[in-house]
Design a protein around this motif. Structure first.
Motif, mmCIF file in Angstrom:
data_model
loop_
_atom_site.group_PDB
_atom_site.id
_atom_site.type_symbol
_atom_site.label_atom_id
_atom_site.label_comp_id
_atom_site.label_asym_id
_atom_site.label_seq_id
_atom_site.Cartn_x
_atom_site.Cartn_y
_atom_site.Cartn_z
ATOM 1 N N UNK A 216 0.382 -1.136 -0.003
ATOM 2 C CA UNK A 216 0.004 -0.221 -0.100
ATOM 3 C C UNK A 216 0.916 1.436 -0.185
ATOM 4 N N UNK A 217 2.354 1.403 0.350
ATOM 5 C CA UNK A 217 2.803 1.988 0.104
ATOM 6 C C UNK A 217 4.228 1.826 -0.358
ATOM 7 N N UNK A 218 5.001 2.733 -1.013
ATOM 8 C CA UNK A 218 6.269 2.729 -1.631
ATOM 9 C C UNK A 218 7.423 3.991 -1.153
ATOM 10 N N UNK A 219 8.174 4.191 -1.735
ATOM 11 C CA UNK A 219 9.374 4.953 -1.769
ATOM 12 C C UNK A 219 10.382 4.549 -3.221
ATOM 13 N N UNK A 220 10.568 5.571 -4.407
ATOM 14 C CA UNK A 220 11.129 5.392 -5.045
ATOM 15 C C UNK A 220 11.215 6.907 -7.021
ATOM 16 N N UNK A 221 12.246 6.618 -7.343
ATOM 17 C CA UNK A 221 11.959 7.400 -8.428
ATOM 18 C C UNK A 221 10.700 7.107 -9.678
ATOM 19 N N UNK A 222 10.530 8.752 -9.871
ATOM 20 C CA UNK A 222 9.282 8.429 -11.179
ATOM 21 C C UNK A 222 9.930 8.035 -12.508
ATOM 22 N N UNK A 223 9.909 7.040 -12.887
ATOM 23 C CA UNK A 223 10.179 6.823 -14.306
ATOM 24 C C UNK A 223 9.915 6.847 -15.671
ATOM 25 N N UNK A 224 8.523 7.235 -15.807
ATOM 26 C CA UNK A 224 7.958 7.152 -16.086
ATOM 27 C C UNK A 224 6.402 8.242 -15.740
ATOM 28 N N UNK B 76 4.651 7.818 -1.694
ATOM 29 C CA UNK B 76 3.535 7.472 -2.681
ATOM 30 C C UNK B 76 2.547 6.512 -2.031
ATOM 31 N N UNK B 77 0.906 6.802 -1.610
ATOM 32 C CA UNK B 77 0.507 5.723 -1.190
ATOM 33 C C UNK B 77 -0.437 5.038 -2.135
ATOM 34 N N UNK B 78 -0.417 3.942 -2.445
ATOM 35 C CA UNK B 78 -1.157 2.663 -3.157
ATOM 36 C C UNK B 78 -2.286 1.958 -2.971
#
Ligand SMILES: NC(=O)c1ccc[n+]([C@@H]2O[C@H](COP(=O)([O-])OP(=O)(O)OC[C@H]3O[C@@H](n4cnc5c(N)ncnc54)[C@H](OP(=O)(O)O)[C@@H]3O)[C@@H](O)[C@H]2O)c1
Length: 337
Positions: free
Chosen positions: A69-77, A93-95
């Motif tokens: 339900x949640x992640x952190x990382x880098x926007x690729x697209x 981000x909340x997913x």
């Protein structure tokens, strides 16, 4: 940015124990209108993921069947219509699902910048509990500076967030937890007092500590027979906010007490709420809470990190309830296909 066509992910092979979480190979998802694709570096583990794995918490229509339900990382697209984020931006981000994977898509409004000073692991541990606490303690519960809050499950991911945010907002915070060490952790995070509910009756202790007045707001994840006890502990005009029912969803309520003390009994779930609602909560957090995170006034409490492929262990640990704070899965990049 080069994005592979396939990725590693953890799927729920069938409903059951932690062992049903299985490393698999899936197509990298394509971001739709208003969505971004995130190269995931860390993914938070939450109790609702455990309920999903057991078959009791299905993803909402259209959401990924993968847990997370949640992640952190880098926007690729960027998908069509995205205005807010650029490739290379570091976000959390909340997913609605799909976080236990090398790549995940998120609506742009559910992304927030990685708070300055927080690692990707810490940032991944923020969205689910911060959105939940904001929506329930401050919005539904209307907690104000100078009021008092009781947080049940004070050592949980939700609890450690609620204690810190409420204390930072100028409330007096009480907590319950299941061991002396967990109670000590609650106090270290800003609770005035924490009750080990296995040894003491929280109603008696907290009523005594508030000079008989009770508390203004209670955040509860227990339910069952806690409902009547919680209502009895509220001060006049108090608010009980239910976010889970770990001990059962039915309760006997003294409606006359609710009238006499002008009480409010409410609650909410986060995952099924519309994207626009979640974006509104994200904007409120960016405004009110991100400065606290970036100043170090509040901080996600990381109990343990495990690599993605050891998600089963992460769930077993969560179900042991030995943890204090958050469990986070980490993901290292595999080479592009
Ligand atoms: N409504 C929403 O929008 C929303 C969103 C996210 C999470 N939630 C709910 O909030 C709760 C906490 O989530 P989380 O991810 O922070 O979980 P977590 O870190 O695993 O914490 C749960 C804690 O609750 C306590 N607990 C477990 N079973 C219990 C029981 N039967 N009776 C009393 N206490 C019990 C345990 O601590 P002790 O040792 O102190 O018992 C445990 O550490 C979960 O129930 C989750 O479903 C709701």
């Amino acid at each position: 940015m080069t994005v592979p066509s396939r990725m590693q992910a953890i799927e729920i092979r069938e409903f059951g124990g932690p062992e049903v979480l299985t490393l698999t190979d899936r197509p990298v998802p394509t971001p739709g209108h208003g969505e971004v694709l995130i190269r995931v570096e860390a993914a938070g583990v939450n109790r609702p993921d455990v309920f999903q794995r057991k078959g009791g918490y299905a993803p909402p229509p259209g959401a990924s069947d993968l847990p997370g339900l949640e992640v952190a990382g880098t926007v690729t697209t960027r998908g069509p219509g995205v205005t807010r984020w650029q490739e290379g931006d570091q976000v959390c981000a909340l997913l609605a699902g799909g976080g236990y994977a090398e790549y995940a898509v998120a609506p742009e409004g559910q992304c927030l910048p990685r708070p300055a000073g927080l690692s990707m692991i810490e940032a991944a541990a923020v969205p689910e509990t911060f959105f939940t606490v904001w929506a329930n303690v401050f919005e539904r519960g209307r907690l104000q500076r100078g009021e008092s809050l009781l947080v049940h499950g004070g050592s949980s991911g939700i609890g450690t967030t609620a204690i810190q945010l409420a204390a930072r907002a100028g409330a007096t915070v009480f907590a319950t937890a299941g061991s002396t060490a967990k109670c000590a952790a609650c106090v270290a995070l800003g609770a005035t007092h924490a009750v080990n509910y296995r040894d003491e009756d929280f109603v008696t202790v907290i009523r005594d500590r508030t000079g008989g007045r009770g508390v203004d707001v209670i955040l509860d994840m227990v339910g069952g027979e806690y409902v009547a006890r919680n209502l009895s502990l509220l001060a006049d005009d108090g608010r009980l906010v239910q976010i889970a029912v770990l001990q059962g969803s039915t309760a006997t309520v003294d409606a006359a007490l609710v009238m006499r003390r002008r009480l409010t009994f409410t609650g909410s779930t986060l995952r099924p709420r519309p994207i626009a609602e979640k974006a509104r909560i994200a904007a409120a957090l960016a405004d009110a809470v991100w400065p606290w995170l970036e100043r170090g006034d509040v901080r996600p409490q990381i109990y343990r990190t495990l690599p993605l492929e050891r998600a089963s262990e992460a769930h077993a640990l969560m179900e042991s309830s030995a943890h204090i704070g958050k469990i986070v899965l980490t993901i290292t990049a595999s080479s592009p296909a």
